[in-house]
Scaffold this motif. Sequence first.
Motif, PDB file in Angstrom:
ATOM      1  N   ALA A 212      -0.943   2.724 -12.664  1.00  0.00           N
ATOM      2  CA  ALA A 212      -2.161   3.359 -12.167  1.00  0.00           C
ATOM      3  C   ALA A 212      -1.880   4.135 -10.890  1.00  0.00           C
ATOM      4  CB  ALA A 212      -3.245   2.305 -11.937  1.00  0.00           C
ATOM      5  N   ALA A 213      -1.109   3.522  -9.983  1.00  0.00           N
ATOM      6  CA  ALA A 213      -0.779   4.178  -8.718  1.00  0.00           C
ATOM      7  C   ALA A 213       0.058   5.436  -8.944  1.00  0.00           C
ATOM      8  CB  ALA A 213      -0.026   3.207  -7.809  1.00  0.00           C
ATOM      9  N   ASP A 214       0.986   5.357  -9.882  1.00  0.00           N
ATOM     10  CA  ASP A 214       1.814   6.533 -10.200  1.00  0.00           C
ATOM     11  C   ASP A 214       0.955   7.662 -10.757  1.00  0.00           C
ATOM     12  OD1 ASP A 214       4.133   5.353  -9.355  1.00  0.00           O
ATOM     13  OD2 ASP A 214       4.727   4.636 -11.349  1.00  0.00           O
ATOM     14  N   ALA A 215       0.005   7.313 -11.619  1.00  0.00           N
ATOM     15  CA  ALA A 215      -0.864   8.327 -12.201  1.00  0.00           C
ATOM     16  C   ALA A 215      -1.714   8.997 -11.130  1.00  0.00           C
ATOM     17  CB  ALA A 215      -1.768   7.682 -13.267  1.00  0.00           C
ATOM     18  N   VAL A 216      -2.217   8.207 -10.184  1.00  0.00           N
ATOM     19  CA  VAL A 216      -3.009   8.760  -9.081  1.00  0.00           C
ATOM     20  C   VAL A 216      -2.159   9.701  -8.237  1.00  0.00           C
ATOM     21  CG1 VAL A 216      -4.210   8.194  -6.931  1.00  0.00           C
ATOM     22  CG2 VAL A 216      -4.652   6.853  -9.001  1.00  0.00           C
ATOM     23  N   ARG A 217      -0.913   9.306  -8.003  1.00  0.00           N
ATOM     24  CA  ARG A 217      -0.017  10.136  -7.186  1.00  0.00           C
ATOM     25  C   ARG A 217       0.280  11.461  -7.877  1.00  0.00           C
ATOM     26  NH1 ARG A 217       3.400   6.539  -6.207  1.00  0.00           N
ATOM     27  NH2 ARG A 217       5.032   7.041  -7.710  1.00  0.00           N
ATOM     28  N   LEU A 218       0.380  11.452  -9.212  1.00  0.00           N
ATOM     29  CA  LEU A 218       0.625  12.687  -9.948  1.00  0.00           C
ATOM     30  C   LEU A 218      -0.542  13.658  -9.824  1.00  0.00           C
ATOM     31  CD1 LEU A 218       2.285  11.315 -13.216  1.00  0.00           C
ATOM     32  CD2 LEU A 218       3.391  12.597 -11.376  1.00  0.00           C
ATOM     33  N   LEU A 219      -1.740  13.136  -9.538  1.00  0.00           N
ATOM     34  CA  LEU A 219      -2.910  13.986  -9.325  1.00  0.00           C
ATOM     35  C   LEU A 219      -3.006  14.474  -7.880  1.00  0.00           C
ATOM     36  CD1 LEU A 219      -5.638  12.092 -11.403  1.00  0.00           C
ATOM     37  CD2 LEU A 219      -4.377  14.148 -12.045  1.00  0.00           C
ATOM     38  N   GLY A 220      -2.027  14.094  -7.059  1.00  0.00           N
ATOM     39  CA  GLY A 220      -2.009  14.551  -5.673  1.00  0.00           C
ATOM     40  C   GLY A 220      -2.783  13.657  -4.721  1.00  0.00           C
ATOM     41  N   SER A 221      -3.142  12.443  -5.147  1.00  0.00           N
ATOM     42  CA  SER A 221      -3.889  11.524  -4.289  1.00  0.00           C
ATOM     43  C   SER A 221      -3.008  10.336  -3.919  1.00  0.00           C
ATOM     44  CB  SER A 221      -5.157  11.034  -5.004  1.00  0.00           C
ATOM     45  OG  SER A 221      -5.981  12.130  -5.356  1.00  0.00           O
ATOM     46  N   THR A 222      -3.480   9.572  -2.955  1.00  0.00           N
ATOM     47  CA  THR A 222      -2.761   8.392  -2.486  1.00  0.00           C
ATOM     48  C   THR A 222      -3.481   7.135  -2.958  1.00  0.00           C
ATOM     49  OG1 THR A 222      -2.017   9.546  -0.495  1.00  0.00           O
ATOM     50  CG2 THR A 222      -1.942   7.131  -0.460  1.00  0.00           C
ATOM     51  N   CYS A 223      -2.706   6.168  -3.438  1.00  0.00           N
ATOM     52  CA  CYS A 223      -3.271   4.893  -3.889  1.00  0.00           C
ATOM     53  C   CYS A 223      -2.855   3.793  -2.921  1.00  0.00           C
ATOM     54  CB  CYS A 223      -2.778   4.570  -5.302  1.00  0.00           C
ATOM     55  SG  CYS A 223      -3.499   3.073  -5.986  1.00  0.00           S
ATOM     56  N   ILE A 224      -3.824   3.021  -2.443  1.00  0.00           N
ATOM     57  CA  ILE A 224      -3.555   1.902  -1.538  1.00  0.00           C
ATOM     58  C   ILE A 224      -3.997   0.618  -2.227  1.00  0.00           C
ATOM     59  CG2 ILE A 224      -4.005   0.876   0.718  1.00  0.00           C
ATOM     60  CD1 ILE A 224      -4.699   3.638   1.773  1.00  0.00           C
ATOM     61  N   LEU A 225      -3.089  -0.342  -2.321  1.00  0.00           N
ATOM     62  CA  LEU A 225      -3.407  -1.634  -2.919  1.00  0.00           C
ATOM     63  C   LEU A 225      -3.861  -2.599  -1.823  1.00  0.00           C
ATOM     64  CD1 LEU A 225      -3.349  -3.375  -5.504  1.00  0.00           C
ATOM     65  CD2 LEU A 225      -1.008  -4.040  -4.884  1.00  0.00           C
ATOM     66  N   VAL A 226      -5.060  -3.116  -1.955  1.00  0.00           N
ATOM     67  CA  VAL A 226      -5.614  -4.014  -0.931  1.00  0.00           C
ATOM     68  C   VAL A 226      -6.038  -5.330  -1.574  1.00  0.00           C
ATOM     69  CG1 VAL A 226      -6.430  -2.053   0.426  1.00  0.00           C
ATOM     70  CG2 VAL A 226      -7.987  -3.173  -1.173  1.00  0.00           C
ATOM     71  N   GLY A 227      -6.266  -6.322  -0.701  1.00  0.00           N
ATOM     72  CA  GLY A 227      -6.697  -7.638  -1.182  1.00  0.00           C
ATOM     73  C   GLY A 227      -5.541  -8.532  -1.581  1.00  0.00           C
ATOM     74  N   ILE A 228      -4.373  -8.313  -0.988  1.00  0.00           N
ATOM     75  CA  ILE A 228      -3.205  -9.125  -1.329  1.00  0.00           C
ATOM     76  C   ILE A 228      -3.247 -10.416  -0.514  1.00  0.00           C
ATOM     77  CG2 ILE A 228      -0.689  -9.224  -1.390  1.00  0.00           C
ATOM     78  CD1 ILE A 228      -0.629  -6.243  -1.708  1.00  0.00           C
ATOM     79  N   ARG A 229      -3.592 -11.517  -1.168  1.00  0.00           N
ATOM     80  CA  ARG A 229      -3.639 -12.822  -0.529  1.00  0.00           C
ATOM     81  C   ARG A 229      -2.234 -13.380  -0.374  1.00  0.00           C
ATOM     82  NH1 ARG A 229      -6.940 -12.786  -4.750  1.00  0.00           N
ATOM     83  NH2 ARG A 229      -5.769 -14.393  -5.898  1.00  0.00           N
ATOM     84  N   PRO A 230      -2.030 -14.347   0.512  1.00  0.00           N
ATOM     85  CA  PRO A 230      -0.676 -14.903   0.715  1.00  0.00           C
ATOM     86  C   PRO A 230      -0.024 -15.403  -0.566  1.00  0.00           C
ATOM     87  CG  PRO A 230      -2.141 -15.642   2.459  1.00  0.00           C
ATOM     88  CD  PRO A 230      -2.995 -14.898   1.473  1.00  0.00           C
ATOM     89  N   GLU A 231      -0.794 -16.103  -1.422  1.00  0.00           N
ATOM     90  CA  GLU A 231      -0.197 -16.631  -2.647  1.00  0.00           C
ATOM     91  C   GLU A 231       0.185 -15.504  -3.604  1.00  0.00           C
ATOM     92  OE1 GLU A 231      -4.751 -17.086  -3.095  1.00  0.00           O
ATOM     93  OE2 GLU A 231      -3.220 -17.181  -1.532  1.00  0.00           O
ATOM     94  N   ILE A 232      -0.603 -14.414  -3.583  1.00  0.00           N
ATOM     95  CA  ILE A 232      -0.265 -13.264  -4.420  1.00  0.00           C
ATOM     96  C   ILE A 232       1.005 -12.594  -3.904  1.00  0.00           C
ATOM     97  CG2 ILE A 232      -1.022 -10.993  -5.201  1.00  0.00           C
ATOM     98  CD1 ILE A 232      -2.499 -13.249  -6.531  1.00  0.00           C
ATOM     99  N   ALA A 233       1.105 -12.455  -2.579  1.00  0.00           N
ATOM    100  CA  ALA A 233       2.304 -11.862  -1.984  1.00  0.00           C
ATOM    101  C   ALA A 233       3.541 -12.684  -2.328  1.00  0.00           C
ATOM    102  CB  ALA A 233       2.137 -11.770  -0.465  1.00  0.00           C
ATOM    103  N   GLN A 234       3.401 -14.008  -2.286  1.00  0.00           N
ATOM    104  CA  GLN A 234       4.525 -14.890  -2.611  1.00  0.00           C
ATOM    105  C   GLN A 234       4.937 -14.730  -4.078  1.00  0.00           C
ATOM    106  OE1 GLN A 234       3.728 -19.006  -1.787  1.00  0.00           O
ATOM    107  NE2 GLN A 234       5.838 -19.653  -2.131  1.00  0.00           N
ATOM    108  N   THR A 235       3.954 -14.617  -4.956  1.00  0.00           N
ATOM    109  CA  THR A 235       4.247 -14.432  -6.382  1.00  0.00           C
ATOM    110  C   THR A 235       4.970 -13.111  -6.620  1.00  0.00           C
ATOM    111  OG1 THR A 235       2.292 -15.714  -7.007  1.00  0.00           O
ATOM    112  CG2 THR A 235       3.217 -14.256  -8.678  1.00  0.00           C
ATOM    113  N   ILE A 236       4.482 -12.040  -5.955  1.00  0.00           N
ATOM    114  CA  ILE A 236       5.086 -10.715  -6.124  1.00  0.00           C
ATOM    115  C   ILE A 236       6.548 -10.729  -5.692  1.00  0.00           C
ATOM    116  CG2 ILE A 236       5.042  -8.333  -5.264  1.00  0.00           C
ATOM    117  CD1 ILE A 236       1.980  -8.560  -5.214  1.00  0.00           C
ATOM    118  N   VAL A 237       6.813 -11.389  -4.566  1.00  0.00           N
ATOM    119  CA  VAL A 237       8.190 -11.456  -4.052  1.00  0.00           C
ATOM    120  C   VAL A 237       9.072 -12.278  -4.989  1.00  0.00           C
ATOM    121  CG1 VAL A 237       9.637 -12.337  -2.175  1.00  0.00           C
ATOM    122  CG2 VAL A 237       7.523 -11.118  -1.650  1.00  0.00           C
TER     123      VAL A 237
END
Length: 271
Positions: A212-237
């Motif tokens: 989704a973020a890549d598609a937004v960037r192709l349209l010339g816009s910026t995508c910001i992901l928000v709402g990353i809780r500590p447990e979500i950040a740990q899972t992502i890492v």
Amino acid sequence: MNAETMNVIQMKRSRIKELWEQELGGFKTETSAMTPHMYNELNREFLDLLMNHVSLGDISEDGTLERFFDKVLRANMPLEYITQGLQTYRRIILEVVLEEDLNKDVAIEIYREVDYWMDPILNKVVTNSSRLWERTVSIQKSALLELSAPLIPVFQHISVMPLIGTIDTERAKLIMENLLEGVIQYRSQVVLIDITGVPVVDTMVAHHIIQAADAVRLLGSTCILVGIRPEIAQTIVSLGIDLSLFPTRSTLQKGMEQALDITNQQIVKEK
């Protein structure tokens, strides 16, 4: 049904009604808002329909019973009410008929005849209720999907997409469609995807978000992901998911501050 059995049922109508009201009067449900008076009226209508079908000697094809069953289910009465009512009616008919002085062969024939008469009605109930349930679920699913991924313009050139619940492939497709259409419609320079309400972010969910973020960037816009809780950040890492290609913020407020900077806007308090 043969004429003799039908005549006995018609003559015993008062007795059948008495036993019916005793049996169905004790049926309780927490799923319907019906008053006792409404429930009694429903029972009377149910019995009248069944008695009329007995007088016809077969299942009527006018759809009367089917319409009644649909009405019952739409009134939020459980399917158990219908099935229990039909089984109760079957049992009561056998009881009142067999109160007569009948020989064994006649009694067995009546049992078979009642089963032959009632089984198709039960089959229709199950079929109709299944179709109604499937149709209701389909409508509700479509409505939820339409509301599950809105893109909301909050400031000039800034939009927010709040995500709540589990993200599967079908929903991810809808998110992508709404996101791209919304970016063009609202001329968004910055889109904030808020995953505060997403309980689990696994590899598949992260992949959909990155797409989704890549598609937004192709349209010339910026995508910001928000709402990353500590447990979500740990899972992502721990999963080794790379989110370095677009900005991330822990809260929607911090993401909004960055979006205002990107669009050269600021909120000024009036003195």
